[in-house]
Scaffold this motif. Structure first.
Motif, PDB file in Angstrom:
ATOM      1  N   ARG A 194       0.825  -1.204   0.000  1.00  0.00           N
ATOM      2  CA  ARG A 194       0.000   0.000   0.000  1.00  0.00           C
ATOM      3  C   ARG A 194       0.861   1.257   0.000  1.00  0.00           C
ATOM      4  N   GLU A 195       1.927   1.272   0.785  1.00  0.00           N
ATOM      5  CA  GLU A 195       2.810   2.442   0.832  1.00  0.00           C
ATOM      6  C   GLU A 195       3.470   2.684  -0.525  1.00  0.00           C
ATOM      7  N   SER A 196       3.955   1.613  -1.145  1.00  0.00           N
ATOM      8  CA  SER A 196       4.622   1.746  -2.444  1.00  0.00           C
ATOM      9  C   SER A 196       3.649   2.189  -3.527  1.00  0.00           C
ATOM     10  N   LEU A 197       2.423   1.657  -3.477  1.00  0.00           N
ATOM     11  CA  LEU A 197       1.428   2.011  -4.481  1.00  0.00           C
ATOM     12  C   LEU A 197       1.017   3.474  -4.345  1.00  0.00           C
ATOM     13  N   THR A 198       0.861   3.958  -3.103  1.00  0.00           N
ATOM     14  CA  THR A 198       0.519   5.364  -2.885  1.00  0.00           C
ATOM     15  C   THR A 198       1.627   6.273  -3.416  1.00  0.00           C
ATOM     16  N   GLU A 199       2.888   5.904  -3.147  1.00  0.00           N
ATOM     17  CA  GLU A 199       4.011   6.700  -3.628  1.00  0.00           C
ATOM     18  C   GLU A 199       4.113   6.644  -5.156  1.00  0.00           C
ATOM     19  N   ALA A 200       3.815   5.474  -5.748  1.00  0.00           N
ATOM     20  CA  ALA A 200       3.864   5.337  -7.203  1.00  0.00           C
ATOM     21  C   ALA A 200       2.838   6.244  -7.869  1.00  0.00           C
ATOM     22  N   ASN A 201       1.625   6.305  -7.306  1.00  0.00           N
ATOM     23  CA  ASN A 201       0.589   7.178  -7.868  1.00  0.00           C
ATOM     24  C   ASN A 201       0.977   8.649  -7.740  1.00  0.00           C
ATOM     25  N   ARG A 202       1.642   8.996  -6.637  1.00  0.00           N
ATOM     26  CA  ARG A 202       2.099  10.380  -6.469  1.00  0.00           C
ATOM     27  C   ARG A 202       3.170  10.723  -7.507  1.00  0.00           C
ATOM     28  N   LEU A 203       4.114   9.799  -7.718  1.00  0.00           N
ATOM     29  CA  LEU A 203       5.180  10.029  -8.690  1.00  0.00           C
ATOM     30  C   LEU A 203       4.636  10.048 -10.119  1.00  0.00           C
ATOM     31  N   PHE A 204       3.579   9.284 -10.363  1.00  0.00           N
ATOM     32  CA  PHE A 204       2.962   9.284 -11.688  1.00  0.00           C
ATOM     33  C   PHE A 204       2.494  10.689 -12.064  1.00  0.00           C
ATOM     34  N   ASP A 205       1.915  11.402 -11.119  1.00  0.00           N
ATOM     35  CA  ASP A 205       1.429  12.760 -11.380  1.00  0.00           C
ATOM     36  C   ASP A 205       2.564  13.763 -11.548  1.00  0.00           C
ATOM     37  N   ARG A 206       3.795  13.390 -11.127  1.00  0.00           N
ATOM     38  CA  ARG A 206       4.952  14.290 -11.213  1.00  0.00           C
ATOM     39  C   ARG A 206       6.006  13.768 -12.197  1.00  0.00           C
ATOM     40  N   ARG A 207       5.610  12.830 -13.045  1.00  0.00           N
ATOM     41  CA  ARG A 207       6.595  12.154 -13.894  1.00  0.00           C
ATOM     42  C   ARG A 207       7.249  13.067 -14.926  1.00  0.00           C
ATOM     43  N   ASP A 208       6.649  14.225 -15.224  1.00  0.00           N
ATOM     44  CA  ASP A 208       7.204  15.127 -16.230  1.00  0.00           C
ATOM     45  C   ASP A 208       7.997  16.279 -15.621  1.00  0.00           C
ATOM     46  N   THR A 209       8.205  16.252 -14.300  1.00  0.00           N
ATOM     47  CA  THR A 209       8.859  17.383 -13.637  1.00  0.00           C
ATOM     48  C   THR A 209      10.373  17.231 -13.537  1.00  0.00           C
ATOM     49  N   SER A 210      10.911  16.061 -13.887  1.00  0.00           N
ATOM     50  CA  SER A 210      12.365  15.846 -13.820  1.00  0.00           C
ATOM     51  C   SER A 210      12.763  14.825 -14.874  1.00  0.00           C
ATOM     52  N   PRO A 211      14.048  14.816 -15.313  1.00  0.00           N
ATOM     53  CA  PRO A 211      14.476  13.854 -16.339  1.00  0.00           C
ATOM     54  C   PRO A 211      14.211  12.407 -15.942  1.00  0.00           C
ATOM     55  N   GLY A 212      14.384  12.094 -14.662  1.00  0.00           N
ATOM     56  CA  GLY A 212      14.186  10.716 -14.214  1.00  0.00           C
ATOM     57  C   GLY A 212      12.821  10.454 -13.632  1.00  0.00           C
ATOM     58  N   GLY A 213      11.860  11.354 -13.875  1.00  0.00           N
ATOM     59  CA  GLY A 213      10.529  11.205 -13.303  1.00  0.00           C
ATOM     60  C   GLY A 213       9.808   9.951 -13.763  1.00  0.00           C
ATOM     61  N   LEU A 214       9.894   9.642 -15.054  1.00  0.00           N
ATOM     62  CA  LEU A 214       9.252   8.438 -15.574  1.00  0.00           C
ATOM     63  C   LEU A 214       9.845   7.182 -14.935  1.00  0.00           C
ATOM     64  N   TYR A 215      11.172   7.155 -14.824  1.00  0.00           N
ATOM     65  CA  TYR A 215      11.832   5.992 -14.225  1.00  0.00           C
ATOM     66  C   TYR A 215      11.414   5.827 -12.765  1.00  0.00           C
ATOM     67  N   ASP A 216      11.362   6.926 -12.005  1.00  0.00           N
ATOM     68  CA  ASP A 216      10.996   6.848 -10.587  1.00  0.00           C
ATOM     69  C   ASP A 216       9.593   6.282 -10.413  1.00  0.00           C
ATOM     70  N   ALA A 217       8.636   6.755 -11.227  1.00  0.00           N
ATOM     71  CA  ALA A 217       7.268   6.262 -11.120  1.00  0.00           C
ATOM     72  C   ALA A 217       7.190   4.783 -11.515  1.00  0.00           C
ATOM     73  N   HIS A 218       7.854   4.432 -12.620  1.00  0.00           N
ATOM     74  CA  HIS A 218       7.841   3.043 -13.088  1.00  0.00           C
ATOM     75  C   HIS A 218       8.455   2.111 -12.055  1.00  0.00           C
ATOM     76  N   ARG A 219       9.561   2.520 -11.484  1.00  0.00           N
ATOM     77  CA  ARG A 219      10.246   1.686 -10.498  1.00  0.00           C
ATOM     78  C   ARG A 219       9.394   1.488  -9.252  1.00  0.00           C
ATOM     79  N   MET A 220       8.675   2.523  -8.830  1.00  0.00           N
ATOM     80  CA  MET A 220       7.855   2.409  -7.628  1.00  0.00           C
ATOM     81  C   MET A 220       6.658   1.491  -7.870  1.00  0.00           C
ATOM     82  N   TYR A 221       6.080   1.535  -9.081  1.00  0.00           N
ATOM     83  CA  TYR A 221       5.013   0.579  -9.397  1.00  0.00           C
ATOM     84  C   TYR A 221       5.563  -0.861  -9.356  1.00  0.00           C
TER      85      TYR A 221
END
Length: 317
Positions: A194-221
Motif C-alpha cells: 500500500r505504501e509503495s502504491l501510494t508513492e507510485a501514484n504520487r510520482l505518476f502525477d509528477r513524472r514530467d517534472t524531472s528527467p528521471g521522473g518516468l523511471y521513478d514512477a515506473h520503479r515504484m510501481y
C-alpha cells in the motif's frame, strides 16, 4: 561422416570488464568462462553467471556450451541445450552485451623431414625434372602476385574495424525487454504494498517534472508489485487504475529511452562524438537503474565516444 581432426589453438579477446581488449590463447579443452576466479576465462560482468558456460573441442570442432539461466548467444543466435558449433570470428553475447570473440589458429602442419602416410610404403615417387620445377616456381610466384594484388585492392573499399562495431546497438525490443524485467520478488507485505502504491501514484502525477521522473514512477510501481504477493506481475482487480497507470508510464519510459538512445547512436555512427556523449549522458539521467545491462551498454558506447574524440576533449555543455 566427418573424421575428427586435431585440435587447433584458440584465441579469445575480451570486450568487457577490467581486462577488456586483452587476448588470451588456449590450447586445451574445455575452456570454462564466468565471473568465478576458478574459470579458465574470467569474465567480470554483472550479466555473466559465476559458471556461465564452456568452449569445448568436440567432434573435430570448437563448440560453445551454455550452462547459465541467463542464456548465451553466438552472433545473436541463442545457444540451446545442444552445443553450438563455432567459427573463427564468432562473437559471444549475454544479455545483449558482447563478451568476447573467438579466433582459430591453423593446425600445425607436418614437420620438416616427416612424410605423410602412403597407401604403398614401398612406392617411391620419381624425382621431378629440374625444368618442371622451375616452371612451377614461376607459376607460383605469378599467382602469388595476383593474389596479393587482389587482397590489396579489395581492402581499399573496406572500412577499418572500430571499437564502435564491437559494442552492439540494442534493438527497441531488447530495450523494452530490459525495462519490463520484473524486480526481485519480496516477501508479501500488505503494508509495504500500500505504501509503495501510494508513492507510485504520487510520482505518476509528477513524472514530467524531472528527467528521471518516468523511471521513478515506473520503479515504484514495480516495487509495489514485488510486495503484492502475486505471481503474474499484475495488480489485483481492485487496483485496475494503478494497472493502467503502470502500463502507461512503462510505455512512455520505453519510448523516451528508445528515442534518446537511437539519436545518440546515430550521432556516434556519423562521428559526432560530442553530441553522442551528451546524448548517452542524458539517457543515464532518464534511466537510472545501476548495474543494468542497458546502462552498461550506454556506458560502453559513451566510452567509444570518448576514445573517438580523444580523452579530455569531449565538450560538456
Amino acid at each position: 561422416m566427418t573424421t575428427p581432426g586435431p585440435m587447433n589453438p584458440l584465441q579469445i579477446q575480451l570486450f568487457t570488464g577490467a581486462a577488456a581488449g586483452r587476448r588470451a590463447r588456449f590450447d586445451r579443452s574445455p575452456i570454462s568462462f564466468g565471473r568465478d576466479p576458478s574459470n579458465m576465462l574470467v569474465v567480470e560482468d554483472a550479466v555473466v553467471s559465476r559458471r556461465h558456460g564452456e568452449v569445448r573441442f568436440a567432434g573435430g570442432m570448437w563448440v560453445l556450451v551454455n550452462q547459465s539461466e541467463n542464456g548465451t548467444k553466438v552472433n545473436r543466435k541463442a545457444v540451446t541445450d545442444r552445443p553450438l558449433p563455432l567459427r573463427s570470428g564468432d562473437e559471444v553475447y549475454v544479455g545483449g552485451k558482447l563478451l568476447f570473440n573467438v579466433t582459430f589458429e591453423p593446425v600445425e602442419t607436418t614437420a620438416p623431414g616427416d612424410l605423410p602416410l602412403m597407401a604403398d610404403a614401398n612406392a617411391a615417387a620419381p624425382p621431378p625434372a629440374r625444368k618442371k620445377k622451375k616452371v612451377w616456381i614461376a607459376i607460383s610466384a605469378y599467382m602469388g602476385g595476383i593474389l596479393l594484388a587482389v587482397i590489396f585492392f579489395s581492402s581499399l573499399g573496406k572500412k577499418p574495424t572500430t571499437q564502435q562495431s564491437r559494442v552492439p546497438e540494442l534493438t527497441k525490443e531488447t530495450i523494452a525487454e530490459l525495462i519490463r524485467a520484473s524486480p526481485r520478488r519480496e516477501p508479501a507485505s500488505e503494508l509495504r504494498y500500500r505504501e509503495s502504491l501510494t508513492e507510485a501514484n504520487r510520482l505518476f502525477d509528477r513524472r514530467d517534472t524531472s528527467p528521471g521522473g518516468l523511471y521513478d514512477a515506473h520503479r515504484m510501481y514495480q516495487t509495489a508489485l514485488s510486495y503484492s504477493g502475486r505471481d503474474d506481475h499484475t495488480f489485483p482487480p481492485e487496483a485496475q487504475e494503478a494497472q493502467l497507470k503502470f502500463r502507461q508510464v512503462q510505455h512512455e519510459l520505453i519510448e523516451k529511452v528508445e528515442l534518446i538512445y537511437r539519436d545518440a547512436c546515430n550521432r556516434l555512427n556519423r562521428g559526432d562524438y560530442d553530441g553522442a556523449w551528451r546524448g548517452f549522458d542524458q539517457l543515464k539521467a532518464v534511466y537510472k537503474q545501476a548495474n543494468s545491462p542497458l546502462i552498461e551498454n550506454i556506458q560502453d558506447k559513451q566510452n567509444v565516444a570518448v576514445r573517438g574524440k580523444g580523452k579530455g576533449k569531449i565538450k560538456v555543455k
